[in-house]
Write a protein that holds these residues in place. Structure first.
Motif, mmCIF file in Angstrom:
data_model
loop_
_atom_site.group_PDB
_atom_site.id
_atom_site.type_symbol
_atom_site.label_atom_id
_atom_site.label_comp_id
_atom_site.label_asym_id
_atom_site.label_seq_id
_atom_site.Cartn_x
_atom_site.Cartn_y
_atom_site.Cartn_z
ATOM 1 N N TYR A 169 0.801 -1.218 0.000
ATOM 2 C CA TYR A 169 0.000 0.000 0.000
ATOM 3 C C TYR A 169 0.841 1.279 0.000
ATOM 4 O O TYR A 169 0.282 2.378 0.115
ATOM 5 N N VAL A 206 -4.860 -0.679 7.805
ATOM 6 C CA VAL A 206 -5.217 -0.533 6.394
ATOM 7 C C VAL A 206 -6.422 -1.401 6.025
ATOM 8 O O VAL A 206 -7.096 -1.136 5.028
ATOM 9 N N ASN A 219 -9.323 0.744 5.372
ATOM 10 C CA ASN A 219 -9.395 1.306 4.021
ATOM 11 C C ASN A 219 -9.963 0.294 3.046
ATOM 12 O O ASN A 219 -10.806 0.613 2.201
ATOM 13 N N GLU A 220 -9.482 -0.943 3.138
ATOM 14 C CA GLU A 220 -9.921 -1.989 2.223
ATOM 15 C C GLU A 220 -11.413 -2.261 2.365
ATOM 16 O O GLU A 220 -12.137 -2.386 1.372
ATOM 17 N N CYS A 274 -3.111 4.523 2.610
ATOM 18 C CA CYS A 274 -4.202 4.351 1.652
ATOM 19 C C CYS A 274 -3.956 3.128 0.789
ATOM 20 O O CYS A 274 -2.902 2.487 0.882
ATOM 21 N N ILE A 275 -4.928 2.808 -0.023
ATOM 22 C CA ILE A 275 -4.869 1.664 -0.934
ATOM 23 C C ILE A 275 -5.351 2.135 -2.301
ATOM 24 O O ILE A 275 -5.730 3.294 -2.477
ATOM 25 N N ASP A 276 -5.368 1.222 -3.254
ATOM 26 C CA ASP A 276 -5.966 1.515 -4.558
ATOM 27 C C ASP A 276 -7.477 1.346 -4.413
ATOM 28 O O ASP A 276 -8.020 0.254 -4.562
ATOM 29 N N GLN A 319 -2.737 -10.090 -2.787
ATOM 30 C CA GLN A 319 -3.245 -8.726 -2.937
ATOM 31 C C GLN A 319 -4.290 -8.641 -4.053
ATOM 32 O O GLN A 319 -5.281 -7.918 -3.941
#
Length: 360
Positions: free
Chosen positions: A13, A272, A275-276, A166-168, A248
Motif C-alpha cells: 500500500y 489498512v 481502508n480496504e 491508503c490503498i488503490d 493482494q
C-alpha cells in the motif's frame, strides 16, 4: 539534491506513493532494511522508483526483527542526501539520524504511531523518541493522531505534514455489491494474534451464532491464534470459511463478499484493513484504540466505534445485519469517505515535507 527515505520493508500500500514522490522530489530514493520480515506474507511487485536494500544481519526478538551491522552509513556516504526521511526506530534508522546531524543535513521523522499505540513504551524507547523528534526538522504523520503525538514532542503545525495510509480504492470499489448479494455476514482479516483480540471476536461471533444460527463467517489471514479461532467455530458448529493467506489481487473480491468487518485491536496505529473494507463498501466495527477510528471510521456513519463489550458488539452487529436500509446507508458512506484517503494526498505529505526543509 537527493532525498532518501529509510524504512524496514516494502509494503504493497506504499508502492504507488513512492512512484508519485519520485516524480516531484529530485533524486528520491527509498532505502529498505530488508525485502520482507517473518510476520508478513505479502506478495506484490515493487513500483517504478529508485530503491535499494541494505546488507545486514537480522535477529528476531519478541516477534520483532532487529537489523544489526547494516551498511547504512556507507550507503548514506555514497548517496550524500540533503534530506533524510526516517520511517521508524530500527538501528539503521537511528544511525541515519546521527549521520544527518553530523553532516548538517535535514532530517524528517515519519510515523503512523499514536499516543495509544505507544502507551506501553519503556523509558529507553521514550528517551530515543525525545532525542530524535526533538532534533527533527519536519514531521510526516499518517493520521491526525500521529500529528498529535508529534506535537507532544515539540512539533508545530508549520513543520508537520500528513501522509495518509491508503490503498488503490478503485480495485476494491469494483467489487462493491449490495447486501443481499454478499455471502458472509462477518469478516476478520489480518493477523490472528492476541493484539488483534481474536478471543474477543470469537466470543462475539459465538454469541451472535447462538441468537442467529444461520450466521456465516469469513476468515482471512494467519497467525498464532488462528487455530484457536478455527477450533472455537468448528466446535460450536458455526458456518465459516477459512481462506488463509490471500494475495493482494484476490483481496477485493473477499471484502466485497462480506457484510461487516470486525476490527478490534489492542493498539493498532492505523489499520489498512479499514481502508480496504470501506472501499469495498463493507461497514466496520472497531474500537477507539485503533488509529483509523474516528478519522476514517466514523461512528454510525460508515461503521461503529464501540467499547470492548461482547454484548454491545453482539447487539450492534445483529442490528446492522437485520436492517438492510441502515446497512446500505453505511455501505455507501464507507465507499464515499475513503476516497479522500488516496495516493495523491499521501504523496503530497512527503513532497511538501521534503520541499519545506529544502527551502529552509
Amino acid at each position: 539534491m537527493t532525498t532518501v527515505f529509510i524504512t524496514n520493508i516494502p509494503a504493497p500500500y506504499r508502492e504507488r506513493l513512492h512512484e508519485l514522490v519520485g516524480l516531484s522530489v529530485d533524486n528520491y530514493r527509498v532505502i529498505y532494511c530488508a525485502s520482507i520480515e517473518q510476520n508478513r506474507d505479502w506478495e506484490f511487485t515493487l513500483g517504478d522508483y529508485q530503491h535499494q536494500f541494505l546488507r545486514s544481519r537480522t535477529l528476531v526478538w519478541k516477534g520483532r526483527t532487529i537489523y544489526l551491522d547494516s551498511n547504512v552509513i556507507a550507503v548514506l556516504n555514497d548517496l550524500k542526501p540533503s534530506v533524510v526521511i526516517n520511517g521508524g526506530f530500527s538501528l539503521p534508522g537511528i544511525q541515519s539520524f546521527f549521520w544527518a546531524k553530523w553532516h548538517g543535513k535535514k532530517f524528517v521523522s515519519f510515523s503512523d504511531a499514536t499516543t495509544d499505540s505507544e502507551q506501553d513504551l519503556t523509558f529507553a524507547h521514550r528517551l530515543v523518541r525525545k532525542m530524535i523528534y526533538g532534533f527533527s526538522d519536519a514531521f510526516i504523520g499518517a493520521s491526525q493522531k500521529t500529528l498529535l503525538l508529534f506535537k507532544s514532542y515539540g512539533a508545530t503545525s508549520k513543520n508537520s505534514f500528513q501522509s495518509c495510509l491508503c490503498i488503490d480504492n478503485s480495485r476494491f470499489s469494483a467489487c462493491h455489491k449490495p447486501q443481499v448479494e454478499r455471502d458472509y455476514d462477518i469478516m476478520l482479516s489480518g493477523q490472528f494474534s492476541a493484539r488483534k483480540m481474536i478471543n474477543f471476536s470469537a466470543e462475539v461471533i459465538l454469541e451472535i451464532h447462538r441468537r442467529n444460527p444461520g450466521i456465516k463467517i469469513l476468515l482471512i489471514g494467519d497467525g498464532p491464534d488462528r487455530a484457536y479461532m478455527v477450533e472455537k467455530l468448528s466446535t460450536n458448529k458455526v458456518d465459516f470459511h477459512y481462506a488463509g493467506f490471500v494475495t493482494q489481487d484476490a483481496l477485493p473480491e473477499y471484502y466485497g463478499n462480506a457484510k461487516l468487518l470486525f476490527f478490534p485491536s489492542l493498539n493498532d496505529p492505523w489499520g489498512v484493513v479499514a481502508n480496504e473494507a470501506c472501499a469495498a463498501g463493507t461497514p466496520i466495527m472497531t474500537v477507539s484504540g485503533v488509529g483509523a477510528a474516528n478519522e476514517l471510521v466514523i461512528h454510525n456513519e460508515n461503521g461503529l466505534v464501540l467499547p470492548l463489550n461482547a454484548e454491545t458488539w453482539t447487539k450492534e452487529a445483529l442490528g446492522i445485519l437485520d436492517d438492510q436500509l441502515r446497512w446500505e446507508r453505511m455501505s455507501t458512506s464507507a465507499s464515499e469517505s475513503v476516497q479522500r484517503y488516496n495516493y495523491t494526498s499521501a504523496s503530497n505529505g512527503f513532497i511538501d515535507a521534503a520541499h519545506s526543509v529544502e527551502s529552509s
